[in-house]
Enzyme design. Structure first.
Site, short mmCIF file in Angstrom:
data_model
loop_
_atom_site.label_atom_id
_atom_site.label_comp_id
_atom_site.label_asym_id
_atom_site.label_seq_id
_atom_site.Cartn_x
_atom_site.Cartn_y
_atom_site.Cartn_z
N LYS A 195 0.83 -1.21 0.00
CA LYS A 195 0.00 0.00 0.00
C LYS A 195 0.87 1.26 0.00
O LYS A 195 0.59 2.22 -0.73
CB LYS A 195 -0.93 -0.01 1.21
CG LYS A 195 -1.74 1.25 1.41
CD LYS A 195 -2.67 1.55 0.25
CE LYS A 195 -3.59 2.72 0.61
NZ LYS A 195 -4.47 3.10 -0.51
N LYS B 75 0.00 12.02 4.76
CA LYS B 75 0.25 11.00 5.77
C LYS B 75 0.92 9.77 5.17
O LYS B 75 1.88 9.23 5.73
CB LYS B 75 -1.08 10.62 6.44
CG LYS B 75 -1.00 9.57 7.53
CD LYS B 75 -1.39 8.18 7.04
CE LYS B 75 -2.83 8.10 6.62
NZ LYS B 75 -3.21 6.72 6.23
#
Length: 319
Positions: free
Chosen positions: A195, A263
């Site tokens: 991811k 983030k």
């Protein structure tokens, strides 16, 4: 639970046929009803699974309650009632908060429960979560997803699964209700690593695209002509096509917000430091997204990184 839908829908996909029977279906507990989690949860319900939902704030649970779907009052209650628990929260800290405490999910788990962690978090947080879940004799799958709100609504997210193949096999139908393909990435933690790999690339591409558009606009180039050149050549991609159309409309509604992209780039840089890899382009992209957030664009779509670059160049990318 035999839920008939009488409340508002998070998405309407009436053209997709779903099984109507609930015989032999497991109860799925879904924790985290944000922009991604809400349509993912609806897709599970549409696939015929008995559903139980929990969110830290009440607002997102109301459409589910209106539809007759049970709403838990704590993660602990989800663990006690569900056979499989899906977690879709914002970051490492939110994942830890769901798991820990006297009302945390861990207290409600037993050997009959499987936890599917689908949030975008660090490999370290994923592996720590797996250890605590497995200490309760429950099973764990690491399965973050690649895609934004549109694919989440359509059930076409790419699932990045890590863990024991036997456990993934057992929950594959649940994962398939939320996305396809299901890519088996390796062990627990490898889904999280994959991811970060794909979101690193996404952030770098978006930052570079915004820079190129600003560069061209500052020289008086036409946006439509720039987009035509991009789409006609080797650099063409679905990302540039989709985001180019939105930029042309000055549409910055959040599909994947600036703050979340920042983030993810921050996580990628932290992991890179741990493994001794230099990421100069990603570090620069991270700073661009950070600056866009500081300007007040954090809750806008990732395309709003363009606004930071426009402000420096004193130019607007428009038709």
């Amino acid at each position: 639970m035999n839920v008939s839908r009488v409340g508002p829908r998070a998405n309407d996909r009436t053209q997709v046929c779903r099984p109507s029977t609930r015989a032999h279906m497991q109860t799925i507990g879904f924790i985290g009803l944000g922009a991604m989690g809400t349509p993912m949860a609806w897709n599970l319900e549409e696939a015929g699974h008995d559903l139980l939902v929990y969110n830290r704030s009440d607002g997102p649970t109301e459409p589910f309650a209106d539809a007759g779907i049970d709403v838990a009052d704590s993660p602990r209650a989800v663990g006690q009632q569900a056979d499989v628990v899906v977690i879709m929260v914002t970051d490492d800290e939110a994942l830890a908060a769901v798991l820990d405490g006297e009302d945390g999910l861990l207290i409600g788990l037993d050997s009959e429960t499987t936890v599917i962690q689908m949030s975008t978090v660090t490999p370290e947080a994923t592996e720590a979560a797996a250890q605590t879940v497995q200490a309760q004799n429950a099973r764990f799958v690491d399965a973050p997803v690649s895609g934004t709100v549109g694919p989440a609504e359509e059930g076409t997210l790419t699932v990045l699964a890590g863990g024991d193949d036997d456990v993934i096999d057992d929950v594959e139908a649940i994962l398939a209700a939320m996305g396809e393909p299901i890519v088996r990435c390796g062990d627990v933690g490898d889904g999280a690593r994959m991811k970060l790999f794909v979101n690193l690339l996404l952030g770098d591409m978006m930052s570079a695209y915004a820079e190129a558009l600003t560069f061209g606009a500052a020289q008086g180039l036409d946006l439509e002509a720039m987009q035509q050149v991009v789409e006609a050549g080797a650099v063409d991609s679905p990302l540039f096509r989709i985001k180019g159309d939105l930029i042309a409309e000055r549409d910055f509604q959040p599909r994947f917000p600036v703050d979340l992209q920042f983030k993810d780039l921050r996580y990628a840089n932290e992991v890179a430091n741990d493994v001794g890899v230099q990421l100069p382009q990603t570090a620069a992209a991270r700073e661009s997204f950070s600056a866009a957030s500081a300007m007040g664009h954090g809750n806008e779509d990732m395309t709003a990184v363009l606004k930071y670059l426009e402000s420096i160049a004193d130019v607007t990318v428009e038709r």
